[in-house]
Design a protein around this motif. Structure first.
Motif, PDB file in Angstrom:
ATOM      1  N   VAL A 120       0.762  -1.065  -0.111  1.00 46.46           N
ATOM      2  CA  VAL A 120       0.030   0.015   0.043  1.00 46.46           C
ATOM      3  C   VAL A 120       0.814   1.304  -0.021  1.00 46.46           C
ATOM      4  N   GLU A 121       0.905   2.006  -1.044  1.00 48.67           N
ATOM      5  CA  GLU A 121       1.508   2.969  -1.188  1.00 48.67           C
ATOM      6  C   GLU A 121       1.170   4.298  -0.378  1.00 48.67           C
ATOM      7  N   ASN A 157      -9.742  14.262   2.333  1.00 54.09           N
ATOM      8  CA  ASN A 157      -8.678  13.198   2.680  1.00 54.09           C
ATOM      9  C   ASN A 157      -7.639  13.647   3.705  1.00 54.09           C
ATOM     10  N   THR A 158      -7.803  14.667   4.452  1.00 50.62           N
ATOM     11  CA  THR A 158      -6.873  14.859   5.718  1.00 50.62           C
ATOM     12  C   THR A 158      -6.836  13.656   6.663  1.00 50.62           C
ATOM     13  N   ILE A 159      -5.736  13.412   7.060  1.00 48.31           N
ATOM     14  CA  ILE A 159      -5.438  12.537   8.038  1.00 48.31           C
ATOM     15  C   ILE A 159      -5.356  13.289   9.461  1.00 48.31           C
ATOM     16  N   ALA A 164     -16.549  11.199  11.762  1.00 49.55           N
ATOM     17  CA  ALA A 164     -17.210  11.045  10.551  1.00 49.55           C
ATOM     18  C   ALA A 164     -16.275  10.186   9.554  1.00 49.55           C
ATOM     19  N   ARG A 165     -15.149  10.420   9.557  1.00 45.47           N
ATOM     20  CA  ARG A 165     -14.178   9.383   8.645  1.00 45.47           C
ATOM     21  C   ARG A 165     -13.218   8.718   9.688  1.00 45.47           C
ATOM     22  N   PRO A 166     -13.576   7.925  10.447  1.00 45.71           N
ATOM     23  CA  PRO A 166     -12.786   7.108  11.546  1.00 45.71           C
ATOM     24  C   PRO A 166     -11.438   6.703  10.815  1.00 45.71           C
ATOM     25  N   GLU A 167     -11.594   6.169   9.466  1.00 49.21           N
ATOM     26  CA  GLU A 167     -10.640   5.568   8.853  1.00 49.21           C
ATOM     27  C   GLU A 167      -9.207   6.320   8.457  1.00 49.21           C
ATOM     28  N   GLN A 168      -9.605   7.628   8.698  1.00 48.71           N
ATOM     29  CA  GLN A 168      -8.290   8.620   8.676  1.00 48.71           C
ATOM     30  C   GLN A 168      -7.971   9.128   9.844  1.00 48.71           C
ATOM     31  N   VAL A 169      -8.212   8.465  10.960  1.00 49.00           N
ATOM     32  CA  VAL A 169      -7.792   8.814  12.610  1.00 49.00           C
ATOM     33  C   VAL A 169      -6.777   7.808  12.818  1.00 49.00           C
ATOM     34  N   SER A 229      -7.566   3.018   7.957  1.00 49.89           N
ATOM     35  CA  SER A 229      -7.250   2.435   6.663  1.00 49.89           C
ATOM     36  C   SER A 229      -5.798   2.202   6.611  1.00 49.89           C
ATOM     37  N   ASP A 230      -5.557   1.315   5.536  1.00 50.25           N
ATOM     38  CA  ASP A 230      -4.196   0.949   5.174  1.00 50.25           C
ATOM     39  C   ASP A 230      -3.609   2.124   4.619  1.00 50.25           C
ATOM     40  N   LYS A 231      -4.098   2.877   3.712  1.00 50.09           N
ATOM     41  CA  LYS A 231      -3.578   3.904   3.153  1.00 50.09           C
ATOM     42  C   LYS A 231      -3.154   5.077   4.104  1.00 50.09           C
ATOM     43  N   THR A 232      -4.021   5.291   5.189  1.00 49.37           N
ATOM     44  CA  THR A 232      -3.577   6.107   6.283  1.00 49.37           C
ATOM     45  C   THR A 232      -2.433   5.738   7.270  1.00 49.37           C
ATOM     46  N   ILE A 233      -2.333   4.347   7.049  1.00 50.46           N
ATOM     47  CA  ILE A 233      -1.074   3.771   8.000  1.00 50.46           C
ATOM     48  C   ILE A 233       0.200   4.234   7.118  1.00 50.46           C
ATOM     49  N   SER A 234       0.024   3.914   6.002  1.00 52.74           N
ATOM     50  CA  SER A 234       1.302   4.172   5.104  1.00 52.74           C
ATOM     51  C   SER A 234       1.675   5.300   4.892  1.00 52.74           C
TER      52      SER A 234
END
Length: 717
Positions: A317-318, A431-433, A451-456, A480-485
């Motif tokens: 995941v880039e 898209n802000t993390i 609202a966007r827990p995948e970006q926390v 999300s994997d993208k947030t981690i990477s």
């Protein structure tokens, strides 16, 4: 300068070296290791270099040789450390060292004038190669640095470095470079006399060719002041200097690291008995050190961190784009995060604080650190201005709309952090993390109303941010994997070594630290003197003792995590009563100049505040040995680390070891908690935990994972 016509060019397939002979009598000896981004010296190169030197010797038209790198951004980064693992005996290692010494001695003895043209890092064997040349020129580029960092791997320079550097720049300066392993920049290298000239990169080759056409220079005497002449040029002075160096070294290493003392031995032998004897001792000492467990563990750390640099947060995941970072909170942590974002990552950092003074303080934090570098001439003023221009601030969310990541660094309050998630989701783009620098609150709770827990995500730095190398990247179950990477990539750009950990109270580093600190407090309450507790764990290998550490981080901060840990893990984390009494007396440690240590008088922070014993109703008396104290504290840390691995809090023993070493200063020479358990053996660790549990209660009950490993005779690596 007009380009000379080439007469001959010698190379071979897979050869790291090419020899390009010009009509003007200068040969260009270029090193370019195929398929690698940096040049490293390998054992198999010995034949290649010898063949090139044979050719230079047999061609009487060659009057000078320019040694240069074919790589764009480095000279030679050192010897290939991995070749040492294949050596079965000290004799094998000694043969490698002697072989390197002989090749470099041959270069020094050549009739042709050898000039090292250095751009980028010249480290370890790379600097030793340059030292064997008759002249050295470097570029004024900020990438250019020179050093002998072998001590950081538990080794010493093994190809003549301990002999040539002191003769070139003086014993004291050379010894300092070798004992710290710290590299010097181009300007310092010129000042110390490591290089003869420093030039812009565009003319490096031209100047080097011109110099190579001149006759070989005679060695210049080292410039020393009167005291330097006494210490380095008289037998009584040298005796005093080496004696003092050994004393200072031992006070720092506590006898845990053998390399520094052997470096001093090599230098002293070479100065007193001549370079040949010095080389012989250097090769023997190098061989001995390669075989020590200390060096093996330090090399393991080196390989682990090198491996980690190549990894993304989630395989395959880039990371997303990183063009701008927002920071909430202008305190010490916020200021530190802004500093590494601007200076290391080179990214614009927008700081928000509720008060304009907070923003000013955060800016001043960076200004002070950069100004110190300007004063020491590490960077020019223009570089400081360029980096400071990346920092901006506001008391509202203006300028945050285009931030890719917003890092929250405010005090530990769940509701406040949740409201900040809402603010960022409102004022920033979709898209802000949102990354929280919390040290204790589970990330899942912070993301509860998002609202966007995948970006926390959690991004936990350690204080002081500009110095501590670790960052914990904490993913909750919806991240999300993208947030981690992307978060891992940001931490790496900021100069951190990130480890990805699972969400939960204390995450990894603070969770394994808490029982260790708690046990130190229990030992204190049983009457052991504070200095004795701290000394015992410094002798074990920690940079500071646990009581001193609590004063440094803040007693209020250090104890805040305990209730959160107890809520998740129960009585195992019950804190010692000492903490409550100390806090009730308004003792927060170094920050309010009231703690376990005294912060007034001649040695602030060095001596214990005796009034703390009265407060805790203790009559201090030493009854336990240092080994007993360190074993009790460290066993609990090892046990907790094993539980973290078993629960999937960390991904691997490697991550657990790096996290403990870089986050809390676990002794590097022991390799980290998991390598240390392997060294002791799971069976022995379980026996010691069981023995302590009969005396001090269930907190010492061994982790099921360790019990299973002990029964099966397994190890982590």
């Amino acid at each position: 300068m007009e380009k000379a016509n080439n007469e001959t060019q010698t190379t071979a397939e897979n050869n790291a070296f090419t020899l390009d002979v010009h009509d003007n009598g200068v040969a260009i000896l270029s090193m370019d290791v195929p398929g690698e981004s940096m040049n490293t010296l390998k054992m198999e190169f010995a034949e290649q270099i010898s063949a090139m030197l044979d050719e230079i010797e047999s061609n009487n038209k060659i009057k000078g040789v320019v040694v240069i790198s074919g790589k764009d951004s480095s000279f030679v980064a050192g010897a290939d450390i991995s070749m040492l693992a294949s050596c079965e005996t000290a004799q094998d290692v000694e043969a490698i060292s002697t072989g390197g010494q002989q090749i470099f001695q041959r270069i020094e003895n050549m009739q042709a004038h050898f000039v090292a043209a250095i751009h980028g890092p010249a480290l370890g064997g790379g600097l030793e190669l340059a030292l064997a040349c008759h002249s050295r020129i470097c570029t004024d580029d900020k990438k250019t640095q020179m050093g002998l960092p072998e001590v950081q791997l538990g080794l010493l320079p093994g190809s003549g470095g301990t002999q040539r550097l002191p003769r070139l720049i003086g014993i004291q300066q050379a010894m300092k470079m070798m004992l710290t392993g710290s590299p010097v920049r181009a300007k310092q290298a010129l000042k110390y006399g490591i290089v003869d000239d420093m030039v812009p990169r565009s003319i490096l080759m031209d100047v080097a060719i011109e110099l190579a056409q001149k006759p070989k220079p005679q060695p210049k005497p080292v410039k020393l002041n009167l005291m330097g002449q006494f210490l380095e040029k008289t037998p009584i002075g040298r005796n005093t200097m080496f004696k003092q160096a050994r004393k200072q070294t031992l006070s720092k290493t506590k006898g845990n690291y053998p390399a520094p003392e052997l470096i001093i031995d090599c230098i002293e032998t070479g100065i007193d008995k001549g370079i040949q004897e010095g080389m012989s001792v250097e090769a023997k000492n190098f061989a001995y050190l390669v075989m020590t467990p200390e060096s093996e563990q330090l090399r393991n750390i080196f390989f682990a961190t090198t491996e980690m640099k190549k990894e993304t947060g989630v395989t395959g995941v880039e990371p997303g784009q990183l063009k701008k970072v927002g920071i909430l909170g202008g305190g010490l942590m916020g200021g530190g995060i802004a500093f590494v974002t601007a200076t290391k990552a080179g990214l614009p950092a927008r700081i928000k604080d509720i008060r304009s003074e907070g923003i000013a303080n955060a800016m001043k934090y960076s200004f002070d650190l950069l100004n110190k570098k300007v004063k020491r001439r590490f960077i020019p003023k223009s570089e400081m201005q360029k980096q400071m221009s990346l920092l901006t601030g506001s008391i509202d969310y203006s300028g945050f709309g285009d931030a890719d990541v917003v890092i929250e660094a405010v005090f530990e309050d769940l509701e406040l952090k949740q409201s900040m998630v809402h603010d960022v989701e409102t004022h920033c783009n979709e898209n802000t993390i949102f990354a929280s620098n919390t040290s204790s609150i589970p990330i899942g709770q912070i993301a509860e109303k998002a609202a966007r827990p995948e970006q926390v995500i959690g991004l936990h730095y350690f204080s002081p941010v500009d110095k501590m190398p670790l960052a914990e990247v904490i993913a909750h179950d919806k991240t999300s994997d993208k947030t981690i990477s992307t978060t891992v990539e940001l931490a790496r750009k900021q100069g951190k070594t990130p480890i990805v950990v699972k969400d939960g109270a204390g995450f990894y580093v603070n969770r394994i630290l808490a029982p260790y600190m708690n046990e130190a407090a229990n030992i204190l309450l049983a009457g052991e003197p504070i200095e004795h507790i701290d000394r015992s764990l410094v002798k074990f290998g920690f940079p500071v003792g646990p009581v001193k550490l609590l004063d440094e981080v803040g007693i209020d901060v250090g104890t805040k995590i305990i209730p959160i840990l107890m809520a998740q893990f129960g009585e195992r984390f019950k804190s010692a009563e000492a903490f409550d009494k100390v806090l009730a007396d308004d003792r927060k440690g170094k920050k309010n100049k009231r703690g376990f240590y005294a912060y007034s008088g001649k040695n602030p922070g060095k001596e214990v505040d005796e009034s703390v014993y009265e407060l805790l109703d203790i009559k201090p008396e030493q009854s336990l040995s240092g080994v007993e104290i360190s074993e009790r504290c460290v066993l609990l840390m090892l046990n907790e680390a094993a539980m973290c691995l078993d629960e999937g809090v960390i991904r691997s023993p490697r991550d657990g070891d790096i996290g403990a070493i870089f986050g809390i200063g676990f002794p590097p020479f022991l390799g980290g908690p998991f390598r240390y358990i392997d060294k002791l053996g799971a069976k022995y660790v379980v026996e010691r935990l069981q023995h302590n549990s009969t005396k001090f209660g269930d907190k010492f009950l061994p982790a099921p994972k360790l019990v299973e490993m002990a029964e099966k005779g397994e190890s982590f690596y």
